[in-house]
Enzyme design. Structure first.
Site, PDB file in Angstrom:
ATOM      1  N   LYS A 175       0.846  -1.191   0.000  1.00  9.97           N
ATOM      2  CA  LYS A 175       0.000   0.000   0.000  1.00  9.97           C
ATOM      3  C   LYS A 175       0.878   1.236   0.000  1.00  9.97           C
ATOM      4  CE  LYS A 175      -1.537   2.814   2.815  1.00  9.97           C
ATOM      5  NZ  LYS A 175      -1.572   4.048   2.004  1.00  9.97           N
ATOM      6  N   GLU A 250      10.874   1.018   9.498  1.00  5.70           N
ATOM      7  CA  GLU A 250      11.824   2.096   9.179  1.00  5.70           C
ATOM      8  C   GLU A 250      11.103   3.394   9.505  1.00  5.70           C
ATOM      9  OE1 GLU A 250      14.861   1.780   8.343  1.00  5.70           O
ATOM     10  OE2 GLU A 250      14.958  -0.310   7.725  1.00  5.70           O
ATOM     11  N   CYS A 284      13.789  11.000   5.709  1.00  7.64           N
ATOM     12  CA  CYS A 284      13.892  10.423   7.057  1.00  7.64           C
ATOM     13  C   CYS A 284      15.273  10.698   7.637  1.00  7.64           C
ATOM     14  CB  CYS A 284      13.612   8.931   7.014  1.00  7.64           C
ATOM     15  SG  CYS A 284      14.616   8.067   5.814  1.00  7.64           S
ATOM     16  N   GLU A 385      10.543  15.523  14.814  1.00  7.94           N
ATOM     17  CA  GLU A 385      10.813  15.414  13.383  1.00  7.94           C
ATOM     18  C   GLU A 385       9.847  16.346  12.641  1.00  7.94           C
ATOM     19  OE1 GLU A 385       9.637  11.873  11.210  1.00  7.94           O
ATOM     20  OE2 GLU A 385      11.540  11.926  10.151  1.00  7.94           O
TER      21      GLU A 385
HETATM   22  P1  NAP Z   1       3.017   8.269   7.844  1.00 10.05           P
HETATM   23  O1  NAP Z   1       1.991   9.287   8.030  1.00 10.05           O
HETATM   24  O2  NAP Z   1       3.438   7.446   9.007  1.00 10.05           O
HETATM   25  O3  NAP Z   1       2.515   7.337   6.654  1.00 10.05           O
HETATM   26  C1  NAP Z   1       3.271   6.263   6.166  1.00 10.05           C
HETATM   27  C2  NAP Z   1       2.355   5.260   5.511  1.00 10.05           C
HETATM   28  O4  NAP Z   1       1.455   4.738   6.480  1.00 10.05           O
HETATM   29  C3  NAP Z   1       1.489   5.846   4.394  1.00 10.05           C
HETATM   30  O5  NAP Z   1       1.299   4.868   3.402  1.00 10.05           O
HETATM   31  C4  NAP Z   1       0.190   6.120   5.121  1.00 10.05           C
HETATM   32  O6  NAP Z   1      -0.918   6.116   4.235  1.00 10.05           O
HETATM   33  C5  NAP Z   1       0.112   4.954   6.071  1.00 10.05           C
HETATM   34  N1  NAP Z   1      -0.699   5.203   7.274  1.00 10.05           N
HETATM   35  C6  NAP Z   1      -1.185   6.374   7.734  1.00 10.05           C
HETATM   36  N2  NAP Z   1      -1.870   6.179   8.886  1.00 10.05           N
HETATM   37  C7  NAP Z   1      -1.799   4.849   9.139  1.00 10.05           C
HETATM   38  C8  NAP Z   1      -2.305   4.024  10.195  1.00 10.05           C
HETATM   39  N3  NAP Z   1      -3.002   4.526  11.200  1.00 10.05           N
HETATM   40  N4  NAP Z   1      -2.049   2.708  10.156  1.00 10.05           N
HETATM   41  C9  NAP Z   1      -1.299   2.178   9.169  1.00 10.05           C
HETATM   42  N5  NAP Z   1      -0.814   2.905   8.127  1.00 10.05           N
HETATM   43  C10 NAP Z   1      -1.054   4.229   8.133  1.00 10.05           C
HETATM   44  O7  NAP Z   1       4.344   8.883   7.247  1.00 10.05           O
HETATM   45  P2  NAP Z   1       4.435   9.874   6.010  1.00 10.05           P
HETATM   46  O8  NAP Z   1       3.934  11.187   6.442  1.00 10.05           O
HETATM   47  O9  NAP Z   1       3.885   9.265   4.798  1.00 10.05           O
HETATM   48  O10 NAP Z   1       6.016   9.879   5.803  1.00 10.05           O
HETATM   49  C11 NAP Z   1       6.864  10.552   6.634  1.00 10.05           C
HETATM   50  C12 NAP Z   1       7.470   9.679   7.695  1.00 10.05           C
HETATM   51  O11 NAP Z   1       8.114   8.540   7.122  1.00 10.05           O
HETATM   52  C13 NAP Z   1       8.548  10.388   8.459  1.00 10.05           C
HETATM   53  O12 NAP Z   1       8.423  10.121   9.820  1.00 10.05           O
HETATM   54  C14 NAP Z   1       9.831   9.783   7.904  1.00 10.05           C
HETATM   55  O13 NAP Z   1      10.945   9.895   8.735  1.00 10.05           O
HETATM   56  C15 NAP Z   1       9.421   8.396   7.661  1.00 10.05           C
HETATM   57  N6  NAP Z   1      10.328   7.749   6.699  1.00 10.05           N
HETATM   58  C16 NAP Z   1      11.251   6.847   7.167  1.00 10.05           C
HETATM   59  C17 NAP Z   1      12.137   6.252   6.299  1.00 10.05           C
HETATM   60  C18 NAP Z   1      13.149   5.268   6.807  1.00 10.05           C
HETATM   61  O14 NAP Z   1      13.698   4.542   5.986  1.00 10.05           O
HETATM   62  N7  NAP Z   1      13.424   5.203   8.109  1.00 10.05           N
HETATM   63  C19 NAP Z   1      12.075   6.545   4.937  1.00 10.05           C
HETATM   64  C20 NAP Z   1      11.139   7.460   4.487  1.00 10.05           C
HETATM   65  C21 NAP Z   1      10.256   8.055   5.392  1.00 10.05           C
HETATM   66  P3  NAP Z   1      -1.540   7.492   3.654  1.00 10.05           P
HETATM   67  O15 NAP Z   1      -0.396   8.406   3.396  1.00 10.05           O
HETATM   68  O16 NAP Z   1      -2.225   7.041   2.429  1.00 10.05           O
HETATM   69  O17 NAP Z   1      -2.464   8.001   4.671  1.00 10.05           O
END
Ligand code: NAP
Ligand code: MG
Length: 494
Positions: A175, A250, A284, A385
């Site tokens: 997803k 991650e 990230c 963050e």
């Molecule tokens: P996010 O809000 O946590 O969303 C990540 C994914 O989870 C998206 O596909 C999102 O779907 C889905 N999601 C949202 N709410 C959820 C829930 N309650 N249960 C399960 N899945 C859910 O993160 P983001 O805003 O997309 O991305 C930013 C974050 O990703 C930052 O914290 C960043 O540091 C982290 N990141 C980490 C790495 C690493 O390798 N460590 C790499 C890249 C990013 P929708 O967007 O469709 O709602």
């Protein structure tokens, strides 16, 4: 306007309830395409077909080399369609075309190429045991893997999850984020043409809050591999306990970028810029805390501000743009709130901090690259963050103080160290509580080297042989070789 469909059991599908979401170009707010808003029913269907493809299908039984051939074909398709993929990636996420062309698309292809040839890393061991027996280990696929990925690097994240999972013989339900799924649906269409067995790769689109918990909790899923925020990661962990599924996380970061006075100033300046302003800081591993040694602090900061002011903000599809828009209006609002908090907590806003005022930025989710000086590490902007182009500059006076500040965070994803004294660099690297240390560089990711977080930045590793092993389970096979075929246990009760 293009209407995308999701991909379940080798067929494109609009979803049981036929609802859609729209993808907006962050550079100009135009609606570019629609895609299905999958229901729980769709998610369960995708999981069921992946289950069937794993339990009854040929995929897990193919040789590593045969699966590798499929991965190579995927890589080839990505390279052939590189131009179109970088255009759609840039248009739908605001990533600059320079970045998607030179980083995202080639990285995506090379990850499939790397994992196509890793069969040798899937070998087991012969273990000497204190008995007349042959003990062997072998690596087997984990089963059905659910992957949830963020919007900041859609195609790279897709490759990092799908390539190792497929190489090991798993089947996958992925997803993507609703804010970054178009490039993935384009790539899925290319994968469809390659003729993977049905149900091996399934891609469902929609709202993460609705679909994510189903993927994490569903007992037919054996492993969840999640990349995203730490808060959602914690929730995934809780839900995965439903069937004690394997978890791979991650998560977020607040990476320290430590600049010592004895560094190559030019290199450190360029590195500091890339570490916080590439991808508009939506990384990230963003070097969002810049720790500068006191003796060069003022000079370094002055040059950094000058360089930052020269960044060309603009439409992500303009090849000369350095700095595109943020992903969405809502995300920009969150980042602006952090900037407000920084000002309230009395950090000095020394660069940017606003929506740029020129007419061309009236539409689109633009924000000036922002620098705060005189930041204390305890401030909100140094602890949370922000996931945007906001840099917190912190002064230090000794090596020990730099290490202390660097480690004073709940995160532990990455760190950077800039110095010409390599003994010092090595000593500091050892003391940093992070999964990756970049010395005199930033962002060195290699398919061959493991990547992942300490502390609340995650569990497990991506890439390298360790990243491959995450998608396997280890079986021990013990063959008795007692002379006459009767080991002690067979005669225990006489
Ligand atoms: P996010 O809000 O946590 O969303 C990540 C994914 O989870 C998206 O596909 C999102 O779907 C889905 N999601 C949202 N709410 C959820 C829930 N309650 N249960 C399960 N899945 C859910 O993160 P983001 O805003 O997309 O991305 C930013 C974050 O990703 C930052 O914290 C960043 O540091 C982290 N990141 C980490 C790495 C690493 O390798 N460590 C790499 C890249 C990013 P929708 O967007 O469709 O709602
Ligand atoms: Mg989100």
């Amino acid at each position: 306007m293009k209407k995308y469909q999701m991909y379940i059991n080798g067929a494109f599908f609009e979803g049981a309830r036929k609802e859609t979401l729209e993808s907006i170009n962050p550079s100009n707010e135009e609606v570019i395409a629609s895609f299905p808003k999958a229901s729980l029913e769709d998610a369960r269907e995708a999981i069921d077909v992946a289950r069937l493809a794993f339990d009854k299908g040929e995929w897990p039984c193919l040789s590593h080399q045969e699966r590798g051939q499929y991965l190579l074909k995927i890589a080839q398709a990505i390279r052939q369609e590189a131009k179109a993929l970088s255009q759609i990636e840039s248009m739908s996420t605001g990533k600059t075309l320079k970045q998607t062309t030179f980083i995202d698309i080639p990285t995506c292809a090379s990850t499939f190429e790397y994992f196509a040839f890793v069969a040798s890393e899937l070998k087991g061991e012969t273990i000497p045991v204190p008995a007349p027996a042959l003990s062997l280990t072998q690596r087997e696929p984990t089963g059905v893997v659910a992957s949830i990925i963020p919007w900041n690097y859609p195609l790279i994240m897709f490759a990092w999850k799908i390539a190792p999972a497929l190489a090991c013989g798993n089947t996958v339900v992925l997803k993507p984020s609703q804010f970054g799924c178009l490039s993935i649906l384009e790539l899925t269409a290319l994968i469809d043409k390659i003729g993977l067995p049905k149900g091996v790769v399934n891609v469902i689109t929609g709202d993460g809050k609705e679909l994510g918990p189903e993927l994490a909790a569903n007992p037919k899923v054996d492993m969840i591999s999640f990349t995203g925020s730490t808060n959602v990661g914690k929730e995934i962990m809780r839900l995965a306990s439903n069937n004690t599924k394997k978890i791979h996380l991650e998560l977020g970061g607040k990476s320290p970028n430590i600049v010592f006075a004895d560094c190559d100033l030019e290199a450190a300046l360029g590195g500091a810029m890339s570490a916080i302003f590439m991808n508009q800081g939506q990384m990230c591993t963003a070097g969002s805390r810049l720790l500068i040694e006191e003796s060069i602090h003022d000079k370094f900061l002055k040059c950094l501000i000058e360089k930052t002011k020269r960044l060309k903000i603009g439409n992500s599809l303009d090849y000369t743009t350095d700095f595109g828009p943020l992903i969405s209006r809502e995300h920009r609002q969150n980042v602006l709130k952090f900037i407000e908090t920084g000002v309230k907590e009395k950090a000095s806003l020394v660069c940017g901090g606003k929506i740029p005022s020129a007419e061309q930025f009236k539409k689109g989710f633009y924000l000036e690259p922002t620098i705060f000086a005189n930041v204390e590490n305890s401030m909100t902007i140094a602890q949370e963050e922000i996931f945007g182009p906001v840099l917190s500059v912190i002064k230090f006076t000794s090596v020990e103080e730099a290490i202390k500040i660097a480690n004073d965070t709940k995160y532990g994803l990455a760190a950077m160290v800039w110095t010409k004294d390599l003994n010092k660099a090595n000593m500091v690297a050892k003391k940093l509580q992070v999964g990756t240390v970049w010395i005199n560089t930033y962002g060195g990711f290699y398919n061959e080297a493991p990547f992942g977080g300490y502390k609340q930045s995650g569990i497990g590793r991506e890439l390298g042989k360790e990243g491959l092993w995450e998608y396997t389970q280890l079986k021990h096979i013990n063959l008795d070789l007692t002379e006459g075929g009767k080991s002690l246990v067979t005669t225990w009760f006489g």
